[in-house]
Scaffold this active site. Structure first.
Site, PDB file in Angstrom:
ATOM      1  N   TRP B 104     -11.231  14.122   0.559  1.00  8.23           N
ATOM      2  CA  TRP B 104      -9.913  13.981  -0.088  1.00  8.23           C
ATOM      3  C   TRP B 104      -9.189  15.319  -0.133  1.00  8.23           C
ATOM      4  O   TRP B 104      -7.983  15.383   0.113  1.00  8.23           O
ATOM      5  CB  TRP B 104     -10.061  13.351  -1.473  1.00  8.23           C
ATOM      6  CG  TRP B 104     -10.950  12.146  -1.408  1.00  8.23           C
ATOM      7  CD1 TRP B 104     -12.169  12.005  -1.988  1.00  8.23           C
ATOM      8  CD2 TRP B 104     -10.723  10.935  -0.669  1.00  8.23           C
ATOM      9  NE1 TRP B 104     -12.714  10.787  -1.649  1.00  8.23           N
ATOM     10  CE2 TRP B 104     -11.852  10.113  -0.845  1.00  8.23           C
ATOM     11  CE3 TRP B 104      -9.668  10.477   0.134  1.00  8.23           C
ATOM     12  CZ2 TRP B 104     -11.960   8.852  -0.253  1.00  8.23           C
ATOM     13  CZ3 TRP B 104      -9.770   9.233   0.727  1.00  8.23           C
ATOM     14  CH2 TRP B 104     -10.911   8.431   0.529  1.00  8.23           C
ATOM     15  N   ASP B 173      -6.180  16.420  -8.137  1.00  9.80           N
ATOM     16  CA  ASP B 173      -6.345  15.020  -7.774  1.00  9.80           C
ATOM     17  C   ASP B 173      -7.518  14.508  -8.602  1.00  9.80           C
ATOM     18  O   ASP B 173      -8.667  14.842  -8.341  1.00  9.80           O
ATOM     19  CB  ASP B 173      -6.637  14.907  -6.277  1.00  9.80           C
ATOM     20  CG  ASP B 173      -6.955  13.465  -5.865  1.00  9.80           C
ATOM     21  OD1 ASP B 173      -6.929  12.568  -6.722  1.00  9.80           O
ATOM     22  OD2 ASP B 173      -7.240  13.250  -4.669  1.00  9.80           O
ATOM     23  N   LYS B 197      -9.799   3.453  -9.755  1.00  6.69           N
ATOM     24  CA  LYS B 197     -11.174   3.799 -10.105  1.00  6.69           C
ATOM     25  C   LYS B 197     -11.381   3.579 -11.599  1.00  6.69           C
ATOM     26  O   LYS B 197     -12.206   2.794 -12.017  1.00  6.69           O
ATOM     27  CB  LYS B 197     -11.483   5.259  -9.778  1.00  6.69           C
ATOM     28  CG  LYS B 197     -10.924   5.774  -8.478  1.00  6.69           C
ATOM     29  CD  LYS B 197     -11.648   5.235  -7.266  1.00  6.69           C
ATOM     30  CE  LYS B 197     -11.149   5.946  -6.007  1.00  6.69           C
ATOM     31  NZ  LYS B 197     -11.794   5.457  -4.808  1.00  6.69           N
TER      32      LYS B 197
END
Lengths: 361, 361
Positions: B104, B173, B197
């Site tokens: 990511w 993030d 999530k």
């Protein structure tokens, strides 16, 4: 709970078919035997593959799409498309033609301006406050695309035939009348539609794009703003809006299997529109705001003799379970949005209310 | 149907709290007495105002945010944030520092590259396949921001303390560990988190942004890519992803009222993680893939002695109603994602299964 539901004339988010809502509800804790909610399953699972592929297949069948087209699901609504389209297609000095039929077209033009992209506004109905769809437009034969907004939710106008563009592919924002009628797809290079009017909840935008147009796209822009990213990954480069795509799948299933496809849907929509417009035309109490040949079958916009009467009309309608009849805050007046999922029963209830309100006033 | 639900260890979209799902289900045809589904109400209605404002208020209370911060809801997931952040903040030659802790972070760095923005990768754990969080990083004091990914779902790593950045605001993030623990917000200029999530369904990304940072943003970019557009319109410049925001509101309510806030949530998450990691550490059958001081409390990644055993482990677990234990397709192995909504009961069932599988093998 279903029996306490109102007749919903909201402009969007808007009414969804009750059988679709009931199916979502009944399987919400355990989707398709997975033991998980649709909101909890992996987008990389066979369960979700089946959902997204079925939504794509149904779109292709409903619109008679051949293999020349991609069907994509993008986030950010039509408003992000206003920017993505010029970012992808207006490179190397290319220019686009725009027809300005009101707020949404104006916003699309504005994003091309912000991006410093070449563009021409080849027609506009601003001279009469956007109450009609322009005719006899001359498009530039070398434009990359010709952008139109097929239905204006605020002014209640709709394109009933699509223009001859000199072979330039039409790019259409169809957010508010997508899947309300059959289309001659040969005219279109790209169609985009925020789901929250005719095909699903807010938060997902369907994009149909012709592969030959996609091949001309600029790929030197951020991944999530490239149509090619979505096309190469079946809209799953990153986690897609799964619940929205699932709802779209169910709405398309309803459209195909219960309503019988787009020809029948169009006939149904014409019958619903006729009921309300006939009442308006046979009255000097109600007045339609759009020119007769440009009237929308999705958003019926009308005025009453005074603003006081409009206020009272909306209040009394709300009290009778007819919701969402207030015009857009930018124009006032009244608006009945009668997308695909608005039932004939709802329209009849509205027409009866309009008759009785007129008599009382 | 609730009794046929599985224990869901998916990495995202992931398990949601059952009481939240039950509330969505029970009010799905008639939200809050509106006579409409949450998917059918107008985002310009008092019903939806209450939803979005409550979600913002709960976020502020849970994280002890003062008026220096905006709480925004954006579409496109963290992947769009990878591009929006440099577009907004890396103008006029400004540069950002990045720490690369895996997939990511790498994607975030790559979007800055695509945009030709100045940036430095000030630390990376690529030398050991991203199995740890770098320490003793020297950040550039004149960087516009310092970007980190607080939890890596694929490698099972997590930042347990946040670095000293020489006063440079951290941009984090936090998609996969947001709201799993309290935060010292003074360190952060911006946090973004895809909801799927820990806080909701896919299709909505929460962005927390400090107003002084927002004031430095570039406003000459498309409207839907400007944080200021979202901040000035309470995330409703265009139709927001209403269903996603509603689900987030309910998850935050559950977090605040049922779980008792972030300190208690953190203790609960630590207890869940300890159960699995203790079993792994006391075994020579299971092997954790991340360094001990960098292990994630959200995604426990581990290997078995052979790939055949891993395959059998996942198959037998699935048959026993323990789902989503397969490692990310890019690394293989096993992974148990135990976000906030994973219950102690689920973790205990997993640990029991792991014990019995080890004995059998």
């Amino acid at each position: 709970m279903a029996d306490k539901r109102i007749f919903n004339f909201n402009a969007g988010p808007a009414a969804l078919p009750l059988p679709v809502l009931e199916e979502i509800q009944s399987s919400f804790l355990n989707f398709n035997g997975s033991g998980m909610s649709i909101t909890e399953i992996s987008h990389r699972s066979p369960w979700f593959d089946q959902v997204i592929n079925d939504a794509v297949d149904r779109t292709k069948r409903l619109l008679n799409l051949d293999d020349r087209y991609h069907v994509l699901f993008v986030q950010g609504g039509a408003s992000l498309q206003f920017a993505m389209a010029p970012m992808n297609f207006l490179t190397d000095g290319k220019s686009a033609d725009f027809v300005n039929t009101g707020t949404w077209s104006t916003k699309a033009i504005n994003e091309a301006k912000i991006l410093n992209k070449n563009h021409s506004v080849v027609a506009s109905s601003e001279d009469r406050n956007f109450c009609y769809i322009p005719k006899d437009i001359r498009f530039n034969p070398d434009a990359a695309y010709a952008h139109i907004t097929t239905n204006n939710t605020i002014k209640g106008t709709q394109w009933h035939t699509f223009p001859d563009t000199n072979g330039v592919p039409i790019m259409a924002d169809m957010s508010s009348d997508f899947m309300s009628r059959p289309l001659d797809m040969d005219k279109f290079g790209m169609i985009y539609a925020g789901a929250q009017k005719n095909i699903g909840p807010s938060g997902v935008c369907m994009v149909i794009i012709r592969k030959d147009l996609l091949e001309t796209a600029n790929n030197e822009i951020p991944s999530m703003l490239r149509y090619s990213t979505f096309a190469s990954k079946n809209s799953m480069y990153n986690t897609p809006p799964c619940f929205g795509i699932y709802t779209i799948q169910l709405v398309l299933k309803w459209l195909e299997e219960t309503m019988g496809g787009l020809e029948k849907m169009e006939a149904h929509n014409q019958a619903k529109g006729k009921l309300i417009y006939d009442l308006i035309d046979n009255s000097d109490f109600y007045r339609a705001t759009a020119d007769k040949d440009s009237r929308s079958l999705m958003n019926v916009t009308f005025r009453l003799p005074t603003e006081e009467l409009e206020k009272s009309f909306i209040e009394k309608a709300t009290a009778k379970g007819l919701g969402g009849l207030k015009g857009h805050r930018s124009v006032g007046g009244c608006r009945a949005s009668i997308y695909n999922a608005a039932t004939m029963e709802a329209v009849q209830a509205l027409v009866e209310f309009m008759e009785s309100f007129k008599k009382e006033s």
